[in-house]
Structures are given as structure tokens and as C-alpha cells.
Design a protein around this motif. Structure first.
Motif, mmCIF file in Angstrom:
data_model
loop_
_atom_site.group_PDB
_atom_site.id
_atom_site.type_symbol
_atom_site.label_atom_id
_atom_site.label_comp_id
_atom_site.label_asym_id
_atom_site.label_seq_id
_atom_site.Cartn_x
_atom_site.Cartn_y
_atom_site.Cartn_z
ATOM 1 N N LYS A 32 58.076 36.113 -26.434
ATOM 2 C CA LYS A 32 58.489 37.554 -26.981
ATOM 3 C C LYS A 32 58.018 38.533 -26.222
ATOM 4 O O LYS A 32 58.092 39.576 -25.329
ATOM 5 N N ALA A 33 56.186 38.229 -25.928
ATOM 6 C CA ALA A 33 55.439 40.192 -25.136
ATOM 7 C C ALA A 33 56.538 39.622 -23.470
ATOM 8 O O ALA A 33 56.309 40.616 -23.342
ATOM 9 N N SER A 34 56.542 38.730 -23.248
ATOM 10 C CA SER A 34 56.669 38.450 -21.274
ATOM 11 C C SER A 34 58.266 39.064 -22.087
ATOM 12 O O SER A 34 58.770 39.582 -20.718
ATOM 13 N N LEU A 35 58.981 38.809 -22.888
ATOM 14 C CA LEU A 35 60.404 38.966 -22.558
ATOM 15 C C LEU A 35 60.453 40.499 -22.735
ATOM 16 O O LEU A 35 61.223 41.510 -22.114
ATOM 17 N N GLU A 36 59.693 41.222 -23.974
ATOM 18 C CA GLU A 36 59.887 42.620 -24.425
ATOM 19 C C GLU A 36 58.878 43.708 -23.089
ATOM 20 O O GLU A 36 59.536 44.827 -22.372
ATOM 21 N N GLU A 37 58.340 42.683 -21.887
ATOM 22 C CA GLU A 37 57.970 43.467 -20.941
ATOM 23 C C GLU A 37 59.097 43.372 -20.057
ATOM 24 O O GLU A 37 59.232 44.691 -19.450
ATOM 25 N N ASP A 38 59.857 42.756 -20.091
ATOM 26 C CA ASP A 38 60.593 42.942 -18.747
ATOM 27 C C ASP A 38 61.834 43.816 -19.093
ATOM 28 O O ASP A 38 61.634 43.995 -18.544
ATOM 29 N N LYS A 79 63.896 50.383 -16.357
ATOM 30 C CA LYS A 79 64.497 51.576 -14.894
ATOM 31 C C LYS A 79 63.874 50.650 -13.954
ATOM 32 O O LYS A 79 64.241 51.821 -12.964
ATOM 33 N N LEU A 80 62.583 49.771 -14.420
ATOM 34 C CA LEU A 80 61.464 50.093 -12.706
ATOM 35 C C LEU A 80 62.084 48.799 -12.225
ATOM 36 O O LEU A 80 61.940 48.959 -10.721
ATOM 37 N N LEU A 81 63.527 47.644 -12.998
ATOM 38 C CA LEU A 81 63.562 47.006 -11.745
ATOM 39 C C LEU A 81 64.368 47.163 -10.502
ATOM 40 O O LEU A 81 63.966 46.575 -9.347
ATOM 41 N N GLN A 82 65.067 48.190 -10.850
ATOM 42 C CA GLN A 82 66.289 48.287 -9.616
ATOM 43 C C GLN A 82 65.190 49.017 -8.431
ATOM 44 O O GLN A 82 65.773 48.357 -7.310
ATOM 45 N N ARG A 83 63.985 49.192 -8.700
ATOM 46 C CA ARG A 83 63.503 50.599 -7.871
ATOM 47 C C ARG A 83 62.592 49.333 -6.665
ATOM 48 O O ARG A 83 62.351 49.025 -5.625
ATOM 49 N N GLU A 84 61.937 48.281 -8.083
ATOM 50 C CA GLU A 84 61.271 47.295 -7.546
ATOM 51 C C GLU A 84 61.879 45.916 -6.858
ATOM 52 O O GLU A 84 61.847 45.618 -5.536
ATOM 53 N N ILE A 121 62.200 38.249 -4.207
ATOM 54 C CA ILE A 121 62.029 38.954 -5.005
ATOM 55 C C ILE A 121 62.785 39.659 -5.663
ATOM 56 O O ILE A 121 62.882 40.363 -6.587
ATOM 57 N N TYR A 122 63.478 39.932 -4.467
ATOM 58 C CA TYR A 122 64.895 41.020 -5.354
ATOM 59 C C TYR A 122 65.701 40.904 -5.786
ATOM 60 O O TYR A 122 65.988 41.117 -6.789
ATOM 61 N N GLN A 123 66.385 39.166 -5.839
ATOM 62 C CA GLN A 123 66.874 38.160 -6.459
ATOM 63 C C GLN A 123 66.410 37.640 -7.802
ATOM 64 O O GLN A 123 66.637 38.713 -8.758
ATOM 65 N N ASN A 124 65.401 37.791 -7.578
ATOM 66 C CA ASN A 124 64.425 37.981 -8.915
ATOM 67 C C ASN A 124 64.893 39.161 -10.117
ATOM 68 O O ASN A 124 64.954 39.265 -11.044
ATOM 69 N N ARG A 125 64.554 40.068 -9.226
ATOM 70 C CA ARG A 125 64.354 41.818 -10.426
ATOM 71 C C ARG A 125 65.946 41.654 -10.396
ATOM 72 O O ARG A 125 66.147 42.706 -11.578
ATOM 73 N N MET A 126 66.853 41.441 -9.366
ATOM 74 C CA MET A 126 68.183 42.179 -9.045
ATOM 75 C C MET A 126 68.716 40.735 -10.563
ATOM 76 O O MET A 126 69.101 41.466 -11.305
ATOM 77 N N GLN A 127 68.149 39.865 -10.892
ATOM 78 C CA GLN A 127 69.109 39.436 -12.042
ATOM 79 C C GLN A 127 68.005 39.276 -13.427
ATOM 80 O O GLN A 127 69.371 39.421 -14.234
ATOM 81 N N LYS A 128 67.069 40.024 -13.270
ATOM 82 C CA LYS A 128 66.933 40.308 -14.502
ATOM 83 C C LYS A 128 67.376 41.893 -15.173
ATOM 84 O O LYS A 128 67.508 41.787 -15.624
ATOM 85 N N TYR A 129 67.823 42.427 -14.240
ATOM 86 C CA TYR A 129 67.912 43.766 -14.595
ATOM 87 C C TYR A 129 69.510 43.684 -14.521
ATOM 88 O O TYR A 129 69.899 44.105 -15.421
ATOM 89 N N ASN A 130 70.723 42.463 -14.452
ATOM 90 C CA ASN A 130 71.378 41.843 -14.509
ATOM 91 C C ASN A 130 72.153 41.692 -15.916
ATOM 92 O O ASN A 130 72.487 41.687 -17.418
ATOM 93 N N ALA A 131 70.643 40.567 -16.267
ATOM 94 C CA ALA A 131 70.807 40.508 -17.587
ATOM 95 C C ALA A 131 70.054 41.110 -19.143
ATOM 96 O O ALA A 131 70.719 41.170 -20.347
ATOM 97 N N VAL A 132 69.139 42.035 -18.404
ATOM 98 C CA VAL A 132 69.012 42.813 -19.086
ATOM 99 C C VAL A 132 70.020 44.057 -19.349
ATOM 100 O O VAL A 132 70.747 44.142 -20.390
ATOM 101 N N CYS A 133 71.181 43.987 -18.402
ATOM 102 C CA CYS A 133 72.844 45.371 -18.864
ATOM 103 C C CYS A 133 73.554 44.469 -19.756
ATOM 104 O O CYS A 133 73.686 44.494 -20.780
ATOM 105 N N ARG A 134 73.549 43.099 -19.632
ATOM 106 C CA ARG A 134 74.805 42.675 -20.085
ATOM 107 C C ARG A 134 73.763 42.103 -21.977
ATOM 108 O O ARG A 134 74.775 42.222 -22.846
#
Length: 135
Positions: A7-13, A18-23, A64-77
Motif C-alpha cells: 500500500k505504501a509503495s502504491l500510494e507513493e506512485d 504529476k511528476l511521472l510525466q516529467r520523470e 525508465i521512460y517506459q516504466n514511468r509512462m506505464q505508471k502514469y497511464n495506470a494512474v490515469c485509468r
């Protein structure tokens, strides 16, 4: 059921949304900034040429790019799947003005039981976990 550490890890992500796209963009920019070492011949024999090392670095940066974008898209969904009430909680307390508050403080501010706030958290994180295939 999600463990406390998960839960802590998921909450951090989720909070870093807002930072995932920048990263992700930073990883792409960094991958294009690696210059070849013009003094590589001085350093003696190496296992890989400088060009091969640069390609390896670029491949890693793309991961790294792919990982961040996957997280970003998952958060959006996950966000789109939330109820309006939970979207409001996310906007205010995870991404907004009060993002520094802990869940107990959120409960106090919303004038609800602590258990209610932790249930909100669990629902938000479970939805995110489903999107990334953790459950």
C-alpha cells in the motif's frame, strides 16, 4: 488484500502522478545527452566500446521512460474508475493543496471516522493495483 508495504509503495506512485510525466521526459532527454568519450582510447582496453556503452545507457533510459509512462497511464485509468467522492479526495488530499496530510489528518479535516479515511485509501490503492496487475 494488499500488505502495508505494498500500500505504501502504491500510494507513493499514486501521489507522484504529476511528476511521472516529467520523470519520463527527463529519461528521454538524458538518453540523448550521452556524448561519446573522445578520450576513450587513452583509457586502455575495455570490455565495451564507448558507442556500445552509450547504446546500453540509452536502452536503460528507455526502460525508465517506459516504466514511468506505464505508471502514469495506470494512474490515469485508475483515477477514471474512481467515484466522484474519491476523485475529490484524490484531487484535494493526494495531488492538491493538502497533499502533505496523513490519512488521520484527512479524516479529521473531512470530519469522518479514521476508518472511513483508511477505507478511501484502500479503495483508491486497490483500483490502482488492479490497473497495474498487482491483484
Amino acid at each position: 488484500m494488499l500488505s502495508k508495504s505494498k500500500k505504501a509503495s502504491l500510494e507513493e506512485d499514486f501521489r507522484k502522478y504529476k511528476l511521472l510525466q516529467r520523470e519520463a521526459l527527463t529519461a528521454i532527454i538524458d538518453s540523448n545527452m550521452h556524448d561519446e568519450d573522445v578520450n576513450a582510447w587513452i583509457k586502455g582496453s575495455r570490455e565495451h566500446s564507448q558507442k556500445a556503452l552509450n547504446e546500453l545507457i540509452q536502452k536503460e533510459d528507455n526502460r525508465i521512460y517506459q516504466n514511468r509512462m506505464q505508471k502514469y497511464n495506470a494512474v490515469c485509468r485508475a483515477y477514471e474508475r474512481l467515484s466522484d467522492e474519491l476523485k475529490n479526495i484524490v484531487n484535494t488530499y493526494m495531488w492538491g493543496e493538502y497533499s502533505y496530510l496523513e490519512w488521520r489528518d484527512i479524516a479529521d479535516k473531512e470530519d469522518v471516522a479514521h476508518k472511513t479515511a483508511f477505507n478511501w485509501r484502500t479503495n483508491i490503492l486497490t483500483t490502482y493495483a488492479e490497473e497495474i496487475g498487482e491483484i
